[in-house]
Scaffold this motif. Structure first.
Motif, mmCIF file in Angstrom:
data_model
loop_
_atom_site.group_PDB
_atom_site.id
_atom_site.type_symbol
_atom_site.label_atom_id
_atom_site.label_comp_id
_atom_site.label_asym_id
_atom_site.label_seq_id
_atom_site.Cartn_x
_atom_site.Cartn_y
_atom_site.Cartn_z
ATOM 1 N N ALA A 103 0.865 -1.189 0.000
ATOM 2 C CA ALA A 103 0.000 0.000 0.000
ATOM 3 C C ALA A 103 0.895 1.231 0.000
ATOM 4 O O ALA A 103 2.097 1.141 0.317
ATOM 5 N N LEU A 104 0.325 2.336 -0.374
ATOM 6 C CA LEU A 104 1.101 3.579 -0.396
ATOM 7 C C LEU A 104 1.284 4.074 1.035
ATOM 8 O O LEU A 104 0.320 4.182 1.795
ATOM 9 N N ALA A 105 2.514 4.358 1.425
ATOM 10 C CA ALA A 105 2.786 4.831 2.783
ATOM 11 C C ALA A 105 2.175 6.216 2.995
ATOM 12 O O ALA A 105 2.170 7.059 2.089
ATOM 13 N N ILE A 106 1.668 6.427 4.190
ATOM 14 C CA ILE A 106 1.031 7.718 4.489
ATOM 15 C C ILE A 106 2.018 8.861 4.334
ATOM 16 O O ILE A 106 1.670 9.936 3.827
ATOM 17 N N HIS A 107 3.276 8.649 4.757
ATOM 18 C CA HIS A 107 4.246 9.745 4.633
ATOM 19 C C HIS A 107 4.540 10.082 3.169
ATOM 20 O O HIS A 107 4.940 11.202 2.852
ATOM 21 N N GLN A 108 4.323 9.128 2.253
ATOM 22 C CA GLN A 108 4.478 9.432 0.835
ATOM 23 C C GLN A 108 3.338 10.332 0.356
ATOM 24 O O GLN A 108 3.550 11.243 -0.449
ATOM 25 N N GLN B 206 -5.412 11.883 -6.998
ATOM 26 C CA GLN B 206 -5.183 10.485 -7.342
ATOM 27 C C GLN B 206 -5.872 9.547 -6.350
ATOM 28 O O GLN B 206 -6.037 9.868 -5.186
ATOM 29 N N ARG B 207 -6.235 8.345 -6.839
ATOM 30 C CA ARG B 207 -6.776 7.307 -5.973
ATOM 31 C C ARG B 207 -5.632 6.475 -5.441
ATOM 32 O O ARG B 207 -4.757 6.038 -6.186
ATOM 33 N N VAL B 208 -5.634 6.251 -4.142
ATOM 34 C CA VAL B 208 -4.556 5.523 -3.491
ATOM 35 C C VAL B 208 -5.136 4.541 -2.489
ATOM 36 O O VAL B 208 -6.275 4.673 -2.043
ATOM 37 N N THR B 209 -4.339 3.555 -2.106
ATOM 38 C CA THR B 209 -4.696 2.629 -1.045
ATOM 39 C C THR B 209 -3.682 2.775 0.083
ATOM 40 O O THR B 209 -2.463 2.788 -0.161
ATOM 41 N N VAL B 210 -4.185 2.958 1.318
ATOM 42 C CA VAL B 210 -3.328 3.143 2.479
ATOM 43 C C VAL B 210 -3.764 2.175 3.577
ATOM 44 O O VAL B 210 -4.879 1.646 3.558
ATOM 45 N N ARG C 115 -6.958 -1.201 13.028
ATOM 46 C CA ARG C 115 -6.163 -1.017 11.823
ATOM 47 C C ARG C 115 -7.092 -1.137 10.613
ATOM 48 O O ARG C 115 -7.859 -2.109 10.488
ATOM 49 N N LEU C 116 -7.032 -0.141 9.718
ATOM 50 C CA LEU C 116 -7.879 -0.125 8.534
ATOM 51 C C LEU C 116 -7.040 -0.062 7.265
ATOM 52 O O LEU C 116 -5.951 0.527 7.251
ATOM 53 N N ARG C 117 -7.598 -0.653 6.228
ATOM 54 C CA ARG C 117 -7.032 -0.535 4.873
ATOM 55 C C ARG C 117 -8.092 0.171 4.027
ATOM 56 O O ARG C 117 -9.236 -0.290 3.931
ATOM 57 N N LEU C 118 -7.712 1.287 3.413
ATOM 58 C CA LEU C 118 -8.676 2.149 2.741
ATOM 59 C C LEU C 118 -8.192 2.519 1.347
ATOM 60 O O LEU C 118 -6.991 2.713 1.118
ATOM 61 N N THR C 119 -9.136 2.670 0.439
ATOM 62 C CA THR C 119 -8.851 3.179 -0.901
ATOM 63 C C THR C 119 -9.741 4.398 -1.139
ATOM 64 O O THR C 119 -10.958 4.345 -0.937
ATOM 65 N N ARG D 165 -13.818 10.302 -0.625
ATOM 66 C CA ARG D 165 -14.457 9.379 -1.564
ATOM 67 C C ARG D 165 -13.958 7.946 -1.348
ATOM 68 O O ARG D 165 -13.562 7.258 -2.288
ATOM 69 N N VAL D 166 -13.981 7.547 -0.097
ATOM 70 C CA VAL D 166 -13.511 6.203 0.252
ATOM 71 C C VAL D 166 -14.474 5.174 -0.320
ATOM 72 O O VAL D 166 -15.671 5.179 -0.022
ATOM 73 N N GLN D 167 -13.949 4.268 -1.169
ATOM 74 C CA GLN D 167 -14.792 3.284 -1.849
ATOM 75 C C GLN D 167 -14.424 1.851 -1.494
ATOM 76 O O GLN D 167 -15.048 0.915 -1.974
ATOM 77 N N GLN D 168 -13.406 1.700 -0.691
ATOM 78 C CA GLN D 168 -13.007 0.362 -0.255
ATOM 79 C C GLN D 168 -12.475 0.461 1.167
ATOM 80 O O GLN D 168 -11.629 1.307 1.461
ATOM 81 N N ARG D 169 -13.009 -0.374 2.045
ATOM 82 C CA ARG D 169 -12.578 -0.334 3.436
ATOM 83 C C ARG D 169 -12.464 -1.768 3.948
ATOM 84 O O ARG D 169 -13.352 -2.592 3.738
#
Length: 574
Positions: free
Chosen positions: A17-22, A35-39, A89-93, A107-111
């Protein structure tokens, strides 16, 4: 309807997943905006209920932090539906955007809930951080030192308190107008931190601070120390904010003071007081006066009247120099007549030959059993604004033997700093003095010109609201004419105040003595009953205006009274 296709790895906890600090990056704006990202991270603070922030803060676990101190490890996730409780702990897109300076995922579409996880360790910081707070946006922090309350104006409006490491003077209270004063203003802004209640609703009920409820005794006076500040650091609407994880500790380090006692040898007490728009309410008609700036109901009027009387009686003055009296003549129901009657049978008022054309005016009240008027009063026109009122007084009875000279009292109210209709030189010159500085300078010059011919042996005392802070040019003009600022003598360490505006303190109200009167000045000070108190205690506030008993002086106006004691020759102001 098209079906959104997500990468396969977005469905699995612990996968790439893309790091939050990035996402945050080292700049003020994220490099991934739009951009759409997953964290993946840990929820540290959630506020998704109606009226709250509509989202939660997500922070990297301790083992996922990078070694770059310029990047934040947290992100605000905007959502109108609950995400999860802190410690999950969550994984979000979703999509990255900047919202009023805040980097967020929307616009969270995946959790995907990845289960419980330890909260990331809070970073211990000084406030403000030496390198700025951008690298801490959204993160758990703990402040290593207490802060103080400098403003409560938005407590009842938005549920926030303004904090800083120490009280803040108006820059031109301590520095001359110009670049240095403006630089200090910007520095003070960087030192501010809003203690936020996590709600977006206006006029929140109940108030979040202080713990235990807002009351007459728990008003969070300016100067109150705030300890154990820990929570999530947020930036929105141009301010850094702290959403506390637990209620902070408020310590009343600025207690309400007793009225100043007269010094030994005191013979005459003069009080200058801005009454905060004293407009008698027309009980007979059930309506406020035309163009009233004060009470709009009989209840407000009684509240204001009784608190002002309580304040004045506690100070036991011999003469009152007043500003913001309704300009309504001198009949039995006029402002000066009603106030004199409320203070007692011994009180008299001076009739000015010219009150001007403004809705408010100045006034002089005095105790007829302690002082006598000498000669007729004089009005001084000041650049077409509110005329100054001049009257000479002489102590009577045993006070006459004190050695006090006849005292020429001058009460004035210079043009305000508001910018309505300001043109040319009266516009804000970006030097810290606000609008109409040119007119206030001219008013100071006109006042000096009018006072040049004094009866020999008479001392002069200029009193009132000059709408100018201690280092501004009108005070320089009066000082150059020989009038000593009794509240801010040149050898004084620190600074004083009688008024607070947007969390900054300074003197707008003054006592200025000439060389004849100066040896008789025994003490000059303010009584801090109003400027430190929250404005929501004021007589006009619909929810909290009646919290203070009418027998108490607290927030009887928005200015603190100035108290000057005169007596036998004294060396304090030589």
């Amino acid at each position: 309807m098209a079906v959104l296709q997500l990468p396969a790895w977005a469905d699995s906890c612990g996968e790439p997943a893309l790091a939050i600090h990035q996402i945050q990056g080292a700049a003020e704006q994220s490099p991934y905006v739009g951009q759409r990202v997953t964290v993946e991270g840990v929820i540290t603070y959630s506020a998704t209920d109606a009226g709250e922030l509509q989202g939660a803060f997500l922070q990297s676990a301790d083992h996922q932090r990078d070694d770059e101190p310029a990047t934040s490890e947290a992100l605000f996730v905007h959502s109108r539906t609950p995400l999860s409780a802190p410690g999950r702990r969550l994984r979000l897109t979703g999509q990255v955007r900047e919202y009023h300076g805040l980097t967020e995922l929307t616009r969270v579409q995946q959790r995907l809930d990845c289960g419980p996880a330890p909260l990331p360790t809070a970073t211990t910081i000084a406030w403000p951080p030496a390198d700025g707070a951008e690298a801490l946006e959204g993160m758990r922090v703990r402040l290593e030192s207490p802060l103080v309350v400098i403003d409560q104006y938005d407590l009842a409006r938005y549920g926030t308190l303004t904090l800083a490491p120490e009280r803040q003077p108006v820059p031109t209270q301590i520095l001359p107008p110009g670049p240095q004063a403006q630089a200090l203003f910007r520095q003070q802004q960087r030192q501010r931190l809003l203690l936020d209640d996590g709600r977006l609703q206006r006029h929140p009920q109940p108030l979040s601070y202080p713990a235990g409820g807002f009351s007459e005794q728990q008003t969070l006076r300016a100067g109150t120390t705030v300890e154990q500040l820990a929570g999530v650091l947020d930036y929105r609407f141009d301010h850094w904010r702290l959403h506390p994880e637990r209620p902070p500790i408020f310590r009343p380090t600025a207690p309400r003071p007793a009225p100043p006692a007269p010094p030994e040898g005191h013979q005459l007490r003069v009080v200058a007081f801005n009454l905060g728009n004293y407009f008698p309410y027309l009980a007979a008609t059930g309506q406020p006066r035309e163009n009233s700036r004060g009470a709009t109901s009989a209840q407000q009027w009684q509240r204001q009247q009784q608190r002002l009387v309580s304040t004045i009686q506690a100070l036991a003055p011999d003469v009152l120099a007043l500003t913001e009296l309704a300009s309504d003549g001198y009949g039995p129901a006029s402002a000066p007549a009603l106030l004199a009657r409320a203070l007692g049978a011994q009180w008299r008022f001076v009739r000015s030959p010219d009150d001007g054309h403004d809705a408010i005016r100045v006034g002089l009240l005095y105790r007829g059993d302690r002082v006598d008027v000498v000669d007729a009063p004089m009005a001084v026109d000041l650049a077409g604004s509110r005329p100054a009122l001049v009257q000479t007084f002489l102590p009577i009875n045993g006070r006459r033997s004190s050695g006090l000279p006849p005292i020429r009292l001058v009460v004035t109210h210079f043009k305000s700093k508001g910018c309505g209709r300001a043109r040319g030189a009266n516009q804000d010159q970006d030097d810290g003095q606000g609008c109409y500085a040119a007119r206030r300078n001219r008013q100071a010059e006109q006042l000096v010109e009018a006072l040049t011919e004094a009866t020999p042996g008479t001392g002069t005392l200029i009193l009132g609201d000059l709408n100018s802070y201690a280092r501004e040019t009108p005070l320089d003009r009066l000082a150059n004419a020989g009038y000593r600022d009794l509240l801010n003598p040149p050898d004084q360490s620190g600074w004083r105040y009688s008024y607070r505006f947007r969390g900054r303190l300074g003197t707008l109200d003054y006592g200025l003595a000439d060389q004849t009167l100066l040896p008789h000045v025994q003490a000059a000070r303010t009584w801090a009953i109003n400027a430190d108190e929250p404005s929501l205690l004021g007589y006009q506030h619909p929810r909290f205006g009646d919290l203070v008993a009418t027998s108490k002086p607290w927030r009887s106006s928005d200015h603190d009274p100035v108290v000057i004691d005169l007596g036998t020759p004294f060396a304090a102001f030589d």
